[in-house]
Design an enzyme around this catalytic site. Structure first.
Site, short mmCIF file in Angstrom:
data_model
loop_
_atom_site.label_atom_id
_atom_site.label_comp_id
_atom_site.label_asym_id
_atom_site.label_seq_id
_atom_site.Cartn_x
_atom_site.Cartn_y
_atom_site.Cartn_z
N GLN A 20 0.80 -1.22 0.00
CA GLN A 20 0.00 0.00 0.00
C GLN A 20 0.83 1.28 0.00
OE1 GLN A 20 -2.64 -1.73 3.33
NE2 GLN A 20 -4.05 -0.43 2.22
N ARG A 77 3.91 0.18 12.96
CA ARG A 77 3.65 -1.16 12.44
C ARG A 77 3.71 -1.10 10.91
NH1 ARG A 77 -1.76 -3.81 10.94
NH2 ARG A 77 -1.12 -5.94 10.56
N HIS A 123 1.29 -9.24 4.78
CA HIS A 123 0.07 -8.44 4.66
C HIS A 123 -0.41 -8.56 3.21
CE1 HIS A 123 -2.24 -4.75 6.38
NE2 HIS A 123 -2.80 -5.04 5.22
N ASN A 169 -1.46 -10.55 8.68
CA ASN A 169 -2.51 -9.56 8.81
C ASN A 169 -3.81 -10.10 8.23
OD1 ASN A 169 -3.46 -6.64 9.18
ND2 ASN A 169 -4.03 -7.05 7.06
N GLU A 170 -4.84 -10.21 9.06
CA GLU A 170 -6.20 -10.50 8.61
C GLU A 170 -6.30 -11.67 7.64
OE1 GLU A 170 -7.93 -6.92 7.05
OE2 GLU A 170 -7.94 -5.93 8.99
N ASN A 310 -7.63 -5.96 14.58
CA ASN A 310 -8.01 -4.89 13.65
C ASN A 310 -9.52 -4.74 13.66
OD1 ASN A 310 -5.35 -4.82 12.90
ND2 ASN A 310 -5.69 -5.43 10.77
N TYR A 312 -12.85 -1.71 12.72
CA TYR A 312 -13.18 -0.39 12.16
C TYR A 312 -14.58 0.11 12.49
CZ TYR A 312 -8.89 -0.55 9.43
OH TYR A 312 -7.57 -0.58 9.07
N GLU A 381 -4.85 -2.16 14.07
CA GLU A 381 -5.43 -1.23 13.09
C GLU A 381 -6.78 -0.73 13.59
OE1 GLU A 381 -5.99 -2.58 9.04
OE2 GLU A 381 -3.97 -3.42 9.00
N TRP A 431 -4.86 3.20 11.81
CA TRP A 431 -4.74 3.03 10.37
C TRP A 431 -5.24 4.30 9.72
CZ3 TRP A 431 -2.31 -0.53 7.49
CH2 TRP A 431 -2.45 -0.39 6.10
N GLU A 438 -5.56 1.87 -1.40
CA GLU A 438 -6.60 1.16 -0.65
C GLU A 438 -7.14 -0.03 -1.45
OE1 GLU A 438 -7.47 0.84 2.28
OE2 GLU A 438 -9.56 0.22 2.29
N TRP A 439 -6.23 -0.93 -1.83
CA TRP A 439 -6.57 -2.20 -2.47
C TRP A 439 -7.55 -2.01 -3.63
CZ3 TRP A 439 -2.75 -5.04 -0.93
CH2 TRP A 439 -2.27 -4.93 0.37
C1 GBH Z 1 -7.78 -3.40 6.72
O1 GBH Z 1 -8.73 -4.31 6.33
C2 GBH Z 1 -6.50 -3.75 6.04
O2 GBH Z 1 -5.66 -4.49 6.88
C3 GBH Z 1 -5.80 -2.56 5.47
O3 GBH Z 1 -4.80 -2.97 4.61
C4 GBH Z 1 -6.82 -1.65 4.79
O4 GBH Z 1 -6.22 -0.60 4.11
C5 GBH Z 1 -7.75 -1.13 5.86
O5 GBH Z 1 -8.34 -2.17 6.53
C6 GBH Z 1 -8.84 -0.23 5.35
O6 GBH Z 1 -9.72 -0.91 4.51
O7 GBH Z 1 -17.93 -8.66 5.80
O8 GBH Z 1 -17.89 -8.71 3.41
O9 GBH Z 1 -19.00 -6.88 4.55
C7 GBH Z 1 -10.01 -4.16 6.85
C8 GBH Z 1 -10.82 -4.88 5.88
C9 GBH Z 1 -12.94 -4.52 5.20
C10 GBH Z 1 -12.41 -6.48 6.48
C11 GBH Z 1 -14.36 -4.79 5.37
C12 GBH Z 1 -13.82 -6.79 6.62
C13 GBH Z 1 -15.99 -6.42 5.77
C14 GBH Z 1 -16.47 -6.96 4.49
N1 GBH Z 1 -12.16 -5.09 6.25
N2 GBH Z 1 -14.60 -6.16 5.61
S1 GBH Z 1 -17.92 -7.87 4.59
#
Ligand code: GBH
Length: 478
Positions: A20, A77, A123, A169-170, A310, A312, A381, A431, A438-439
């Site tokens: 990223q 990190r 990651h 990571n995740e 992590n 959000y 995160e 984060w 952002e992927w």
């Molecule tokens: C993180 O992922 C990443 O580690 C990081 O690289 C990224 O930039 C950051 O978040 C911001 O996106 O259950 O199908 O509705 C968090 C990714 C995104 C994981 C939303 C769970 C829910 C999708 N998350 N997701 S769903």
């Protein structure tokens, strides 16, 4: 909030990930990862972009460290690009010394500035060569040995200088987004309108199992050969967001909310802390979910020195009636952003899945703490995008009140979990240090506390939220 509530040893700072931010995809011998190739497929990335330049951190790591110092961060990190260090990835493939040296230099630069490095070994950016050679995560026999050798190279090069190692990571994202939905590299899915390869009913569960075994094997190596002399800790980072029943009066929704946490967090968490997958997953997935052999269980159970978390946002969860499909990975539930009364989780952001809900953070910390017997937790995160940020003027972006308010709410919730719920949380990495790739959303979505001017030479300017975070932890950690 109480002053001093988190104490002077609490580690706070910022997180990023290699693909990223680094750019320089072919410099000094780096080879492709699955994300380099995925980005080249038309339609996979919203703005048609890639990590080819990103924040140019391969050339600007000293600037990044100076920025961290300016922001008052105690820790950083970051993740290592496997294909920079071992371009072809495998255990018999050569180590690329200049690529490895980049990370050694970064760690040295951090120490020279009094910042604690926290290193994520993986990651999401698997070397493309391993995907081509044997299917990456899907081949346990090959993959585990290759991952462990890669980890060894890092432990040998940086062991004495790094006290916090994160194996993955995740893994939920690598497996579900990568092998069930096809939204992330390598883009496998049963949905033939998206991909010609993949079986969403089996591959994610197998990939997850093999990732867990490789995590366990790398932890075993670290504990046997490095931990006592280097004095560090190692763990995995799991993602997961709090869930609330869509209709709290409906027991089926209450149960569904719990089941969703099991399908996202306990899938990996139970394996590591209990040596078993959750009963709800076994019930729905049957033998599509691998069983642990005795040998595998020995590797995986008890393999976390700390829990990397992590998170959000929160979601409302509604049970689905009827049998789950073979492709279902959510636990036969609907994930919603409004409850039965039409109440939203929180304000909208630029990310369709993300609506802030600070009380949910406190609840989730307690849920993890209770389920796993009060593990030491590092929040690795937490942060937010904001709706339309990319369309604002630079001046407006820098004001950043929405993100500031997010951090006030979430850091307050964390403090409550520690002081009122007895959660053992030792650190918090926001984060992200700066806006970055952002992927699948490319550069349209920003998560940074620092503005990156992608058209103006990747210059970095701290937003107001960076100040707010420093003030919050300045108070709490004094
Ligand atoms: C993180 O992922 C990443 O580690 C990081 O690289 C990224 O930039 C950051 O978040 C911001 O996106 O259950 O199908 O509705 C968090 C990714 C995104 C994981 C939303 C769970 C829910 C999708 N998350 N997701 S769903």
């Amino acid at each position: 909030m109480t002053r001093h509530a988190l104490g002077p040893d609490f580690l706070w700072g910022y997180a990023t990930a290699s693909y990223q931010i680094e750019g320089a995809p072919h410099e000094d011998g780096r080879a492709d990862s699955i994300w380099d190739t995925f980005c080249r497929i038309p339609g996979k990335i919203a703005d048609g972009s890639s990590g080819d330049v990103a924040c140019d951190s391969y050339h600007r790591y000293k600037e990044d460290v100076a920025l961290l110092k300016q922001l008052g961060a105690k820790a950083y990190r970051f993740s290592v690009s496997w294909s920079r260090v071992i371009p072809l990835g495998g255990r018999d493939d050569p180590v690329n010394e200049p690529g490895l040296q980049y990370y050694v230099n970064l760690v040295d630069e951090l120490h020279a500035n009094g910042i604690v490095p926290m290193v994520t070994i993986f990651h999401w950016d698997l070397p493309q060569a391993l995907h081509d050679r044997y299917g990456g995560f899907l081949n346990q026999k090959e993959y585990v040995q290759d991952y462990v050798r890669y980890a060894r190279v890092l432990f040998e090069a940086m062991g004495p200088k790094v006290k916090h190692w994160i194996t993955y990571n995740e893994p939920w994202c690598s497996t579900i987004h990568g092998y069930a939905i096809g939204l992330f590299a390598p883009g496998h899915t049963s949905d033939r309108s998206i991909s010609s390869v993949g079986d969403s009913s089996t591959e994610p569960w197998l990939a997850g199992h093999n990732i867990l075994v490789s995590h366990g094997a790398a932890v075993k190596l670290y504990r046997e050969e490095f931990k006592s002399k280097d004095g560090g800790m190692i763990g995995i980072t799991l993602n997961g967001d709090w869930t609330m029943p869509w209709d709290p009066e409906d027991p089926a929704d209450v149960e569904a909310a719990q089941r969703k946490l099991e399908f996202s967090i306990a899938w990996y968490g139970d394996a590591i802390y209990k040596g078993e997958y959750p009963a709800s997953m076994r019930k729905q997935l049957g033998d599509r979910l691998p069983e642990f052999t005795e040998e595998e269980r020995k590797l995986v159970q008890g393999s976390n020195d700390f829990y990397g978390m992590n998170t959000y946002c929160s979601n409302y969860i509604k049970h689905k009636s009827g049998a789950p499909t073979l492709e279902d990975y959510k636990g036969n539930v609907e994930i919603l952003l409004e409850n039965k009364d039409g109440k939203p989780v929180g304000p909208e952001t630029q990310s369709a899945w993300l609506q802030p809900d600070p009380p949910g953070f406190r609840s989730l910390l307690k849920w993890i703490s209770d389920r796993y017997d009060r593990p030491m937790i590092y929040v690795t995160e937490n942060g937010t995008s904001l709706k339309g940020e990319n369309d604002l003027s630079k001046e407006e972006i820098l004001q950043d009140e929405f993100r500031s308010e997010y951090f006030r709410g979430y850091v307050n919730a964390l403090t409550e979990a520690v002081t009122l719920d007895n959660v053992d949380c030792r650190g918090y990495m926001a984060w992200s240090l700066m806006d970055n790739f952002e992927w699948a959303e490319g550069y349209e979505t920003r998560f940074g506390v620092t503005y990156v001017d992608y058209k103006g030479g990747q210059t970095r300017t701290p937003k107001n939220s960076a100040k707010v975070v420093a003030q919050l932890f300045g108070d709490l950690c004094s």
